[in-house]
Design an enzyme around this catalytic site. Sequence first.
Site, PDB file in Angstrom:
ATOM      1  N   ASN A  99      -2.455 -14.582  -3.338  1.00  0.00           N
ATOM      2  CA  ASN A  99      -3.701 -14.923  -4.023  1.00  0.00           C
ATOM      3  C   ASN A  99      -4.865 -15.047  -3.042  1.00  0.00           C
ATOM      4  O   ASN A  99      -4.681 -15.444  -1.892  1.00  0.00           O
ATOM      5  CB  ASN A  99      -3.541 -16.232  -4.795  1.00  0.00           C
ATOM      6  CG  ASN A  99      -2.457 -16.125  -5.849  1.00  0.00           C
ATOM      7  OD1 ASN A  99      -2.023 -15.029  -6.173  1.00  0.00           O
ATOM      8  ND2 ASN A  99      -2.016 -17.258  -6.367  1.00  0.00           N
ATOM      9  N   HIS A 116      -3.286 -11.245   1.243  1.00  0.00           N
ATOM     10  CA  HIS A 116      -4.290 -10.301   0.737  1.00  0.00           C
ATOM     11  C   HIS A 116      -5.718 -10.779   0.966  1.00  0.00           C
ATOM     12  O   HIS A 116      -6.644 -10.354   0.278  1.00  0.00           O
ATOM     13  CB  HIS A 116      -4.028 -10.016  -0.755  1.00  0.00           C
ATOM     14  CG  HIS A 116      -2.721  -9.315  -1.002  1.00  0.00           C
ATOM     15  ND1 HIS A 116      -2.074  -9.313  -2.220  1.00  0.00           N
ATOM     16  CD2 HIS A 116      -1.934  -8.579  -0.162  1.00  0.00           C
ATOM     17  CE1 HIS A 116      -0.949  -8.608  -2.122  1.00  0.00           C
ATOM     18  NE2 HIS A 116      -0.844  -8.159  -0.891  1.00  0.00           N
ATOM     19  N   CYS A 124     -17.678  -6.274   7.146  1.00  0.00           N
ATOM     20  CA  CYS A 124     -18.315  -4.957   7.111  1.00  0.00           C
ATOM     21  C   CYS A 124     -17.280  -3.890   6.755  1.00  0.00           C
ATOM     22  O   CYS A 124     -16.174  -3.883   7.289  1.00  0.00           O
ATOM     23  CB  CYS A 124     -18.918  -4.658   8.477  1.00  0.00           C
ATOM     24  SG  CYS A 124     -19.468  -2.949   8.632  1.00  0.00           S
TER      25      CYS A 124
HETATM   26  C1  BJW Z   1       3.456 -16.918 -14.376  1.00  0.00           C
HETATM   27  C2  BJW Z   1       2.661 -17.759 -15.153  1.00  0.00           C
HETATM   28  C3  BJW Z   1       2.855 -19.148 -14.988  1.00  0.00           C
HETATM   29  C4  BJW Z   1       2.111 -15.749 -15.619  1.00  0.00           C
HETATM   30  N1  BJW Z   1       3.772 -19.589 -14.113  1.00  0.00           N
HETATM   31  N2  BJW Z   1       4.349 -17.377 -13.530  1.00  0.00           N
HETATM   32  C5  BJW Z   1       1.736   4.658  -4.092  1.00  0.00           C
HETATM   33  C6  BJW Z   1       0.390   4.895  -3.855  1.00  0.00           C
HETATM   34  C7  BJW Z   1      -0.382   4.039  -3.045  1.00  0.00           C
HETATM   35  C8  BJW Z   1       0.186   2.921  -2.473  1.00  0.00           C
HETATM   36  C9  BJW Z   1       1.523   2.685  -2.727  1.00  0.00           C
HETATM   37  C10 BJW Z   1       2.292   3.541  -3.516  1.00  0.00           C
HETATM   38  N3  BJW Z   1       3.544   3.051  -3.552  1.00  0.00           N
HETATM   39  C11 BJW Z   1       3.564   1.913  -2.829  1.00  0.00           C
HETATM   40  C12 BJW Z   1       2.355   1.678  -2.326  1.00  0.00           C
HETATM   41  C13 BJW Z   1       1.947   0.530  -1.504  1.00  0.00           C
HETATM   42  C14 BJW Z   1       1.116  -0.431  -2.303  1.00  0.00           C
HETATM   43  C15 BJW Z   1       1.952  -0.955  -3.471  1.00  0.00           C
HETATM   44  O1  BJW Z   1       2.777  -1.851  -3.323  1.00  0.00           O
HETATM   45  N4  BJW Z   1       1.762  -0.429  -4.678  1.00  0.00           N
HETATM   46  C16 BJW Z   1       2.596  -0.810  -5.821  1.00  0.00           C
HETATM   47  C17 BJW Z   1       1.719  -1.101  -7.019  1.00  0.00           C
HETATM   48  C18 BJW Z   1       3.595   0.283  -6.051  1.00  0.00           C
HETATM   49  N5  BJW Z   1       0.769  -1.486  -1.399  1.00  0.00           N
HETATM   50  C19 BJW Z   1      -0.309  -1.418  -0.619  1.00  0.00           C
HETATM   51  O2  BJW Z   1      -1.086  -0.490  -0.665  1.00  0.00           O
HETATM   52  C20 BJW Z   1      -0.471  -2.541   0.369  1.00  0.00           C
HETATM   53  N6  BJW Z   1      -0.701  -2.019   1.671  1.00  0.00           N
HETATM   54  C21 BJW Z   1       0.223  -1.261   2.293  1.00  0.00           C
HETATM   55  O3  BJW Z   1       1.312  -1.037   1.811  1.00  0.00           O
HETATM   56  O4  BJW Z   1      -0.176  -0.795   3.523  1.00  0.00           O
HETATM   57  C22 BJW Z   1       0.581   0.268   4.084  1.00  0.00           C
HETATM   58  C23 BJW Z   1       0.041   1.560   3.509  1.00  0.00           C
HETATM   59  C24 BJW Z   1      -1.093   2.111   4.085  1.00  0.00           C
HETATM   60  C25 BJW Z   1      -1.604   3.299   3.568  1.00  0.00           C
HETATM   61  C26 BJW Z   1      -1.014   3.914   2.456  1.00  0.00           C
HETATM   62  C27 BJW Z   1       0.100   3.332   1.850  1.00  0.00           C
HETATM   63  C28 BJW Z   1       0.629   2.149   2.392  1.00  0.00           C
HETATM   64  C29 BJW Z   1      -1.681  -3.396   0.011  1.00  0.00           C
HETATM   65  C30 BJW Z   1      -1.511  -4.084  -1.285  1.00  0.00           C
HETATM   66  C31 BJW Z   1      -2.796  -4.847  -1.622  1.00  0.00           C
HETATM   67  C32 BJW Z   1      -2.758  -5.457  -2.999  1.00  0.00           C
HETATM   68  N7  BJW Z   1      -4.067  -5.931  -3.312  1.00  0.00           N
HETATM   69  C33 BJW Z   1      -4.289  -6.673  -4.544  1.00  0.00           C
HETATM   70  C34 BJW Z   1      -5.793  -6.982  -4.665  1.00  0.00           C
HETATM   71  C35 BJW Z   1      -6.164  -8.092  -3.676  1.00  0.00           C
HETATM   72  C36 BJW Z   1      -7.622  -8.437  -3.717  1.00  0.00           C
HETATM   73  C37 BJW Z   1      -8.047  -9.006  -5.039  1.00  0.00           C
HETATM   74  O5  BJW Z   1      -7.538 -10.059  -5.497  1.00  0.00           O
HETATM   75  O6  BJW Z   1      -8.941  -8.399  -5.631  1.00  0.00           O
HETATM   76  O7  BJW Z   1      -3.505  -7.884  -4.545  1.00  0.00           O
HETATM   77  S1  BJW Z   1      -3.636  -5.820  -5.976  1.00  0.00           S
HETATM   78  C38 BJW Z   1      -3.063  -7.268  -6.810  1.00  0.00           C
HETATM   79  O8  BJW Z   1      -1.620  -7.265  -6.922  1.00  0.00           O
HETATM   80  C39 BJW Z   1      -3.411  -8.435  -5.878  1.00  0.00           C
HETATM   81  C40 BJW Z   1      -2.192  -9.308  -6.006  1.00  0.00           C
HETATM   82  O9  BJW Z   1      -2.099 -10.170  -4.897  1.00  0.00           O
HETATM   83  C41 BJW Z   1      -1.077  -8.306  -6.095  1.00  0.00           C
HETATM   84  C42 BJW Z   1       0.186  -8.846  -6.704  1.00  0.00           C
HETATM   85  O10 BJW Z   1       0.014  -9.240  -8.034  1.00  0.00           O
HETATM   86  P1  BJW Z   1       0.696 -10.603  -8.542  1.00  0.00           P
HETATM   87  O11 BJW Z   1       0.142 -11.740  -7.789  1.00  0.00           O
HETATM   88  O12 BJW Z   1       2.147 -10.452  -8.539  1.00  0.00           O
HETATM   89  O13 BJW Z   1       0.090 -10.716 -10.018  1.00  0.00           O
HETATM   90  P2  BJW Z   1       0.590 -10.031 -11.385  1.00  0.00           P
HETATM   91  O14 BJW Z   1      -0.516 -10.151 -12.366  1.00  0.00           O
HETATM   92  O15 BJW Z   1       1.128  -8.684 -11.141  1.00  0.00           O
HETATM   93  O16 BJW Z   1       1.817 -10.937 -11.855  1.00  0.00           O
HETATM   94  C43 BJW Z   1       1.632 -12.268 -12.313  1.00  0.00           C
HETATM   95  C44 BJW Z   1       2.998 -12.838 -12.626  1.00  0.00           C
HETATM   96  O17 BJW Z   1       2.844 -14.206 -12.964  1.00  0.00           O
HETATM   97  C45 BJW Z   1       3.697 -12.173 -13.822  1.00  0.00           C
HETATM   98  O18 BJW Z   1       5.031 -11.832 -13.437  1.00  0.00           O
HETATM   99  C46 BJW Z   1       3.724 -13.270 -14.896  1.00  0.00           C
HETATM  100  O19 BJW Z   1       4.893 -13.256 -15.697  1.00  0.00           O
HETATM  101  C47 BJW Z   1       3.682 -14.526 -14.050  1.00  0.00           C
HETATM  102  N8  BJW Z   1       3.095 -15.709 -14.694  1.00  0.00           N
HETATM  103  N9  BJW Z   1       1.842 -17.068 -15.926  1.00  0.00           N
HETATM  104  C48 BJW Z   1       4.513 -18.760 -13.400  1.00  0.00           C
HETATM  105  N10 BJW Z   1       2.144 -20.108 -15.700  1.00  0.00           N
HETATM  106 ZN    ZN Z   2     -20.363  -3.164  10.779  1.00  0.00          ZN
END
Ligand code: BJW
Ligand code: ZN
Length: 245
Positions: A99, A116, A124
């Site tokens: 988060n 993240h 920048c």
């Molecule tokens: C409850 C509840 C309650 C509800 N109690 N629970 C194909 C193409 C391109 C990239 C990739 C690819 N395949 C894999 C990749 C890599 C990619 C990736 O993983 N993609 C997947 C989607 C497949 N990852 C990356 O790109 C990462 N970097 C990387 O790998 O670098 C190496 C690389 C370089 C160059 C090329 C490729 C690789 C970076 C990932 C960055 C993610 N960024 C974000 C945005 C952050 C900024 C912002 O906030 O704006 O991060 S995306 C978004 O998802 C955010 C979150 O941190 C992240 C995870 O989501 P989260 O937290 O799990 O939320 P939800 O909504 O998904 O789930 C909520 C859960 O809560 C649910 O399960 C509910 O049931 C539960 N819940 N109420 C308890 N009360």
């Molecule tokens: Zn700069």
Amino acid sequence: MIEQIAKAIIGCNRCVVLTGAGISAESGVPTFRGKEGLWGKFKAEELATMDAFVANPDIVWEWYSWRRNLMSEVEPNPGHYALAELAKWFDSFVLVTQNVDGLHRTAGSKDILELHGNINRNKCVKCNQPFPEHIEIDPNDIPACPACGGKIRPDVVWFGEMLDAGVINRAFDESARADLFLLVGTSAIVYPAAQLPVEAKHAGATLVEINPEETPLTFMADFHVGEPSGQFLPRLLQALEAAVH
Ligand code: BJW
Ligand code: ZN
């Protein structure tokens, strides 16, 4: 089951927690995925990527400004506070979060790894130099970097971007050494974050998942608690106290 989990926890010394958007849901921060998720209304690929920022920096900043305002008005919930208190039960307790809302720090957690980034910081887009945080950005008049003239962006990690090496390496090291791993409120589909519980489990840790829904990692959890974290975690603290008295 809560007594069983408490009993398992009491035998552990090193705990790593990985949180996702679900832990902040009960504070009123929308999650990314699912029915009520942020990205039901907005397309992720259009907003949380460098390509989106280069093409439409104003739209991306509209989204981040909206979320910044929302996050500045919310408070930690009982789940955040319970995790801050849970630390005292372990020699080592590391809170790894995906988060960007800063609510774990507000709740009093100490050893926090923000995988993240943080939505209140700016940097920048070209040279990565930090730009003062808590500055309100006008999406139609985005400030320029004083060093190189690049546009200012939020200091968060977008898809396709590398996580800070020091932060993710420490998260992997701690996960491999943990004897307890708590996976809280994350859909466990975004990597490398979702690899951390897998590493911990392979190294022998007990894996406890707290999420009303199942995830791709539920099958490997020793315990799956299908409850909101803000309800379960405070009860877990009570169960721990009860188990030792
Ligand atoms: C409850 C509840 C309650 C509800 N109690 N629970 C194909 C193409 C391109 C990239 C990739 C690819 N395949 C894999 C990749 C890599 C990619 C990736 O993983 N993609 C997947 C989607 C497949 N990852 C990356 O790109 C990462 N970097 C990387 O790998 O670098 C190496 C690389 C370089 C160059 C090329 C490729 C690789 C970076 C990932 C960055 C993610 N960024 C974000 C945005 C952050 C900024 C912002 O906030 O704006 O991060 S995306 C978004 O998802 C955010 C979150 O941190 C992240 C995870 O989501 P989260 O937290 O799990 O939320 P939800 O909504 O998904 O789930 C909520 C859960 O809560 C649910 O399960 C509910 O049931 C539960 N819940 N109420 C308890 N009360
Ligand atoms: Zn700069």
